[in-house]
Design an enzyme around this catalytic site. Structure first.
Site, PDB file in Angstrom:
ATOM      1  N   ASP A 193      29.456  38.736  47.518  1.00  0.00           N
ATOM      2  CA  ASP A 193      30.213  39.065  46.133  1.00  0.00           C
ATOM      3  C   ASP A 193      29.319  39.938  45.418  1.00  0.00           C
ATOM      4  O   ASP A 193      28.381  40.646  46.125  1.00  0.00           O
ATOM      5  CB  ASP A 193      30.504  37.699  45.140  1.00  0.00           C
ATOM      6  CG  ASP A 193      31.399  37.587  44.531  1.00  0.00           C
ATOM      7  OD1 ASP A 193      31.703  38.507  43.949  1.00  0.00           O
ATOM      8  OD2 ASP A 193      32.231  36.760  45.120  1.00  0.00           O
ATOM      9  N   HIS A 264      35.002  42.527  44.964  1.00  0.00           N
ATOM     10  CA  HIS A 264      33.744  41.765  44.692  1.00  0.00           C
ATOM     11  C   HIS A 264      32.737  42.280  45.930  1.00  0.00           C
ATOM     12  O   HIS A 264      32.166  41.492  46.641  1.00  0.00           O
ATOM     13  CB  HIS A 264      34.103  40.281  45.249  1.00  0.00           C
ATOM     14  CG  HIS A 264      34.898  39.677  43.972  1.00  0.00           C
ATOM     15  ND1 HIS A 264      34.127  39.213  42.978  1.00  0.00           N
ATOM     16  CD2 HIS A 264      36.262  39.378  43.887  1.00  0.00           C
ATOM     17  CE1 HIS A 264      35.224  38.713  42.115  1.00  0.00           C
ATOM     18  NE2 HIS A 264      36.254  38.669  42.651  1.00  0.00           N
ATOM     19  N   GLU A 328      41.294  39.611  43.578  1.00  0.00           N
ATOM     20  CA  GLU A 328      40.573  40.300  42.283  1.00  0.00           C
ATOM     21  C   GLU A 328      40.048  41.724  42.602  1.00  0.00           C
ATOM     22  O   GLU A 328      38.735  42.050  42.241  1.00  0.00           O
ATOM     23  CB  GLU A 328      39.604  39.383  41.545  1.00  0.00           C
ATOM     24  CG  GLU A 328      40.078  38.154  41.113  1.00  0.00           C
ATOM     25  CD  GLU A 328      39.046  37.319  40.211  1.00  0.00           C
ATOM     26  OE1 GLU A 328      39.617  36.832  39.528  1.00  0.00           O
ATOM     27  OE2 GLU A 328      37.951  37.308  40.755  1.00  0.00           O
TER      28      GLU A 328
END
Ligand code: TNX
Length: 533
Positions: A193, A264, A328
């Site tokens: 991440d 990410h 995302e």
């Protein structure tokens, strides 16, 4: 009532209470019959484990490990055994032929556990552990019972994010033990991440020297009140990954790795700024939230890099799945990046969402070429979903419903029911990301959305809870967030829908808290303290 009959009555009452409390099994088995006269047998160091099939050795080892840890003794194992005082482990088809199904019998001569397969025997053994007293003793009385049981869903998962905060191999193993103790069977390992890359890739040592560490972390809730100035990080070597995978396999837990892309990925960019749209410089993220710096979708070096990663990751994990995230991924950089815009034009794509879909589908082909299937968060639906990708529905149930209707396989992990990073009391008594997910809400979760027909429902493999660790920085906090909610989820995923009943669950849960004490876990006390929302 005469004194003597009063005592007799009290004694019988006590005995039935003990027998009763010792059949407080979670998740609730399909069928359980407790001997009506409260008869018990005793397991002591003289009891032997008979291992009828070599594939059951790890199950016997788990049983012995548990007895040693919790009660301070272990049992001799033998491939053959006759007579009394035996725990017999055997693979034999039971009435229900589902994988993981088992029949457990505690009778005069000992214990018999028959499983449809080795996993079934393991789950039967887990039920046996829950029949043991919750007080430490060297002679364990076990109520005579007959149990027939099988899981409802084949995918019963838990995710741990080790990027936002790193957890040691030893702790990851403990987490896997929790999964196994709840008859769950998937460990989704969120390995990369923005805040840290956690797996050794030999071809790219900078991932370990640069991407695996951040120099500081925000203090308090995002955006934070300053930074702590403490270097944080770590990664698992490939040898350690293999060790964890083996540990999990011995507990019938499949490990699914997640390598995030194209969002990410700031930790990756810190080591390889050429893989971003702007060229950087970037740092391993020190704050949380959704980051705009993502992998460039117009640069073929990005795909070459990710293929190198997959080349090394795929053989480490026997699972047929690789999770690529896909969630995302803000499109800000792609919108102003010449390479991304050229790719959109060249391929005649409609917009940046289709570019993301192109990204994921290109990686899917590579993953498929390694004999694996791709899993992604529900954003992989945006801009077009391939026929073969598996969708993890997290932004509610919508993505899962849409994917199942398209006949794609689905795993349900909606924030509304299974985000264990959310608070469990109001106001929450420790720092959490937000949200409110009390025990009862988890227990009430039904993984098959009502919008699906029976045919569409078959595409739902099961469900999973996610523990994101922005605000879960150390092991005791992991447990604080997991328990007792994970115990509720285990019943949601294992037990028959019509058997689920919150009042009945709560009666059994009291005994489960005693087991938590045996396991020395740090649980949330809201429910125990009678919290009412
Ligand atoms: C969303 S769930 C994320 C994570 C965060 C989490 C916090 C998902 C696919 N992405 O990156 O940690 O929210 O609840």
């Amino acid at each position: 009532m005469k004194n003597s009959s009063f005592f007799l009555f009290s004694f019988l009452f006590l005995i039935t209470q003990i027998a009763f409390s010792q059949s407080h099994i979670i998740p609730k088995p399909s069928e359980i019959t407790v001997s009506p006269d409260g008869k018990q047998i005793v397991i002591s160091s003289k009891t032997k484990i008979v291992i009828k099939n070599k594939s059951l050795t790890s199950t016997a080892e788990f049983l012995n490990g548990y007895l040693r840890e919790v009660y301070g003794f272990e049992l001799t194992t033998t491939p053959v055994g006759n007579g009394k005082n035996l725990i017999v482990l055997d693979i034999q088809k039971t009435d229900n032929t589902v994988s993981g199904g088992y029949a457990l019998s505690v009778h005069q001569n000992g214990v018999s556990i028959k499983g449809n397969d080795a996993a079934g025997v393991f789950y039967g053994m887990q039920s046996l552990l829950q029949l043991l007293p919750t007080q430490k003793s060297s002679s364990l009385s076990v109520p005579m019972v007959e149990i027939k049981d099988a899981p409802r869903f084949s995918y019963r998962g838990m995710m741990l994010d080790v990027s936002r905060h790193f957890f040691s191999v030893a702790y990851v193993k403990r987490f896997i033990d929790f999964i196994a103790l709840h008859k769950m069977n998937v460990f989704h390992w969120h390995l990369t991440d923005d805040q840290g890359w956690r797996v050794e890739v030999k071809k790219h040592p900078k991932l370990m020297s640069i991407s695996a560490f951040r120099d500081s972390t925000i203090v308090g809730h995002h955006p934070g009140k300053g930074k702590d100035g403490v270097r944080h990080g770590g990664y698992y070597t490939q040898e350690e990954i293999k060790e964890v995978v083996k540990y999990a396999a011995d507990r019938f837990v499949e490990v699914i790795p997640e390598i995030e892309m194209p969002g990410h990925s700031e930790a990756t960019l810190a080591a390889f700024p050429n893989l971003g749209c702007t060229g950087g410089p970037y740092i391993v993220a020190q704050n949380f939230g959704v980051h705009k710096e993502v992998l460039c979708a117009g640069n073929d070096d990005v795909f070459a890099f990710l293929q190198d990663v997959i080349d090394e990751i795929a053989p480490l994990f026997p699972s047929k799945y690789i999770h690529v995230g896909g969630d995302e991924c803000p499109k800000d950089r792609w919108k102003t990046c010449a390479k991304c815009q050229k790719r959109i034009k060249d391929l005649n794509l409609k917009d940046e969402h289709e570019l993301q879909s192109y990204f994921i589908q290109r990686m899917e082909k590579y993953i498929n070429s390694k004999g694996k299937k791709l899993i992604g968060w529900d954003e992989i639906l945006e801009g077009g979903l391939s026929k073969t990708a598996i969708v993890m529905s997290w932004r509610g149930e919508k993505g899962g419903i849409e994917a199942a209707k398209q006949k794609n396989t689905v795993i349900m992990t909606p924030t509304t029911y299974v985000y264990f990073d959310y608070g469990q009391v109001k106001p929450e008594d420790s720092l959490v990301i937000g949200g409110f997910l009390p025990l009862e809400k988890v227990y009430g979760y039904e993984p098959i959305p009502k919008e699906l027909t029976a045919d569409e429902a078959q595409y739902v493999l099961g469900g999973q809870a996610n523990l994101w660790t922005e605000y879960v920085a150390y092991p005791s906090k992991v447990e604080y967030m997991l328990f007792p909610r994970m115990t509720a989820l285990s019943e949601v995923l294992w037990s028959k829908k019509e058997q689920r009943n919150y009042d009945d669950f709560q009666k059994r849960l009291l005994t489960q808290f005693q087991r938590y004490d045996l396991w020395k876990v740090n649980y949330h006390k809201a429910w125990l303290n009678g919290y009412k929302k």
